[in-house]
Design a protein around this motif. Structure first.
Motif: not given
Length: 228
Positions: A23-27, A112-132
């Motif tokens: 619930w906390i991280c629900k899109e 916090y865990y020391g990973y030095k990488e680009t921080l990506y997040y999925i932003k896609d409105s396609s119904k195939n990839y929606k959170w629900n």
């Protein structure tokens, strides 16, 4: 062979994510619309993620889909993924927050865990990839790696997800045998990163499909769990 996908989805939610975290991280429509305010994070569609991965034929790769509000994600980031990350310096890691949920925690979580990488997040409105969409993660992985055969991914219903990928973009898979008293269910998943042990990613046989027998699984709700 028949299987109740809704039950498997519920199982995955409660086994692979902490109960409060979902619930906390629900899109939501709000955080989807306002995600661009996080200047240190890079949004990416599934099409763009596919291009990012397949265009790199110089490295072995690991794609990790996670959420900072997921208990098992925290455990793997701290130990499993960190060990592989430190022992495979020539491997390219892609850490991708699985949605627009929880973005206010992402930078602190990864740093916090020391990973030095680009921080990506999925932003896609396609119904195939929606959170629900209950087939969301299967759809994402099958599209990324063009898995349209009889061995396509059909058993991925929760995070974290780790995909181990060859230079020529072959996904390392595992075949899971889920057994109960009346039936056996066969489903393909990406080989979990914790399953490779101390083996180097570049030494993995990406054609061979490992298998595992899962004799029991739990159907869990906030009221308790039932063994099947």
């Amino acid at each position: 062979m028949r299987i109740n996908v809704k039950i498997i989805t519920i199982i995955s939610v409660f086994l692979f994510q902490s109960c409060g975290a979902i619930w906390i991280c629900k899109e939501t429509k709000y955080n989807f619309k306002n995600s661009d305010k996080y200047n240190n994070l890079t949004n990416i569609t599934i099409d763009e993620l596919k291009q990012l991965i397949v265009s790199d034929t110089s490295h072995y790769k690991v794609l990790i889909l996670y959420s900072p509000c997921c208990g098992p994600c925290t455990a793997h980031m701290e130990k499993t993924y960190k060990e592989v990350y430190n022992n495979n310096s020539s491997v390219k890691f892609y850490f991708v927050n699985e949605s627009c949920g929880g973005l206010n925690h992402v930078e602190e979580f990864i740093n916090y865990y020391g990973y030095k990488e680009t921080l990506y997040y999925i932003k896609d409105s396609s119904k195939n990839y929606k959170w629900n969409n209950i087939e969301r993660y299967n759809n994402i992985i099958n599209y990324l790696f063009e898995e349209n055969t009889s061995k396509k991914i059909t058993g991925t219903y929760g995070i974290p997800i780790s995909c181990v990928i060859s230079k020529d973009n072959k996904l390392k898979k595992m075949l899971c045998h889920y057994s109960n008293e009346s039936d056996t269910i066969y489903r393909y998943i990406p080989l979990p990163l914790h399953s490779i042990g101390s083996q180097k990613i570049k030494e993995i046989d990406y054609v061979k499909i490992d298998s595992i027998n899962i004799l029991k699984y739990e159907y869990c709700t906030p009221k308790g769990c039932i063994l099947y």
